[in-house]
Design a protein around this motif. Sequence first.
Motif: not given
Length: 327
Positions: A72-85
Amino acid sequence: MPGPRAGEARVRRVESVVGRDSGGWRRVARVVVGGNGVRGDGSEIDEARARSVFSGSRRIVVLGCTGGAGQSTTALMLGHTLAHYRDDRVVAVDASSGASTLSSRIEPETPETLTSLLAGLPQVGGYLRMRGYTTRTSSGLEVVGADGDAEAEQRLADRSLFSDDRLGDALALLDRHYKLTVIDPAAALAARVLPYADQLVLVVPASEEAPEAVGMTYEWLDGHGCADLRRRAVMVVNGVSRRSMPDVEQAEAVASGRCRAIVRVPWEDDLAPGGVEVVDPGRLRTAGRRAYLALAGVVVAGFAAQRIRPSEEELASDPPGTRIGER
């Protein structure tokens, strides 16, 4: 017209990308190619890769190879990173249950959940109606939350509510409004969402159980007819530290040649069990942020070679205001 610059050519060749061993953060957070190749580059290539243009919409399924891997942490952080960039809309779908869900690491804006979205599918038309079912975070990532009650796990296994047809309809709806969908499924849904995945991200903890967990997960995927998806998968070794390096290297030896890439993510106190309740991506150490950027870059680079799904060709005929990217 001039040819591509050297950096641009490297962006297109994700198989050539690995981390630098010369020092700094990439001793811990590095990209290791699944095919045993070794070549280094910097974070500017990771960022360029994460911003790469590709056609259509894409779905990313994140699975843990064992309990407590950090799925879940990986899914969240991947989502945050994709949305940011990226300038595209990105949504994370929390299809899990329990106390440590993806939804538990954000501040919810709405009581709506994946269950209520599935129940209300016929009434969801444009993006504004869809937006009523999501929480938008500071990174720009939107999240469809999970149910937090005691019956949540039972509902996830309910084939009348979470039927194959309804799951397919929900993902088709998300394709209309989001360029990228990151799915964090419960164990009861894992096998059923894999056929919808364009990219699989496997997460294994940096621990002594990692090598066996990787091997068993690969066997499970092959046994469920997902050998091609497994070969194109990206494996995340989560929580890497100097002390865990022998276990990390053993896990990578099992995965090497059997997946597209391997990404090491360093230990982060904020992301660990018992860490901060609501994750702020900006508070991570530089090594952690760059590791997730490397992951995002590897994932996006893999989409360039994929064919558009047949259903996406139909999106071109949708009325204005309903297509991906129209805000």
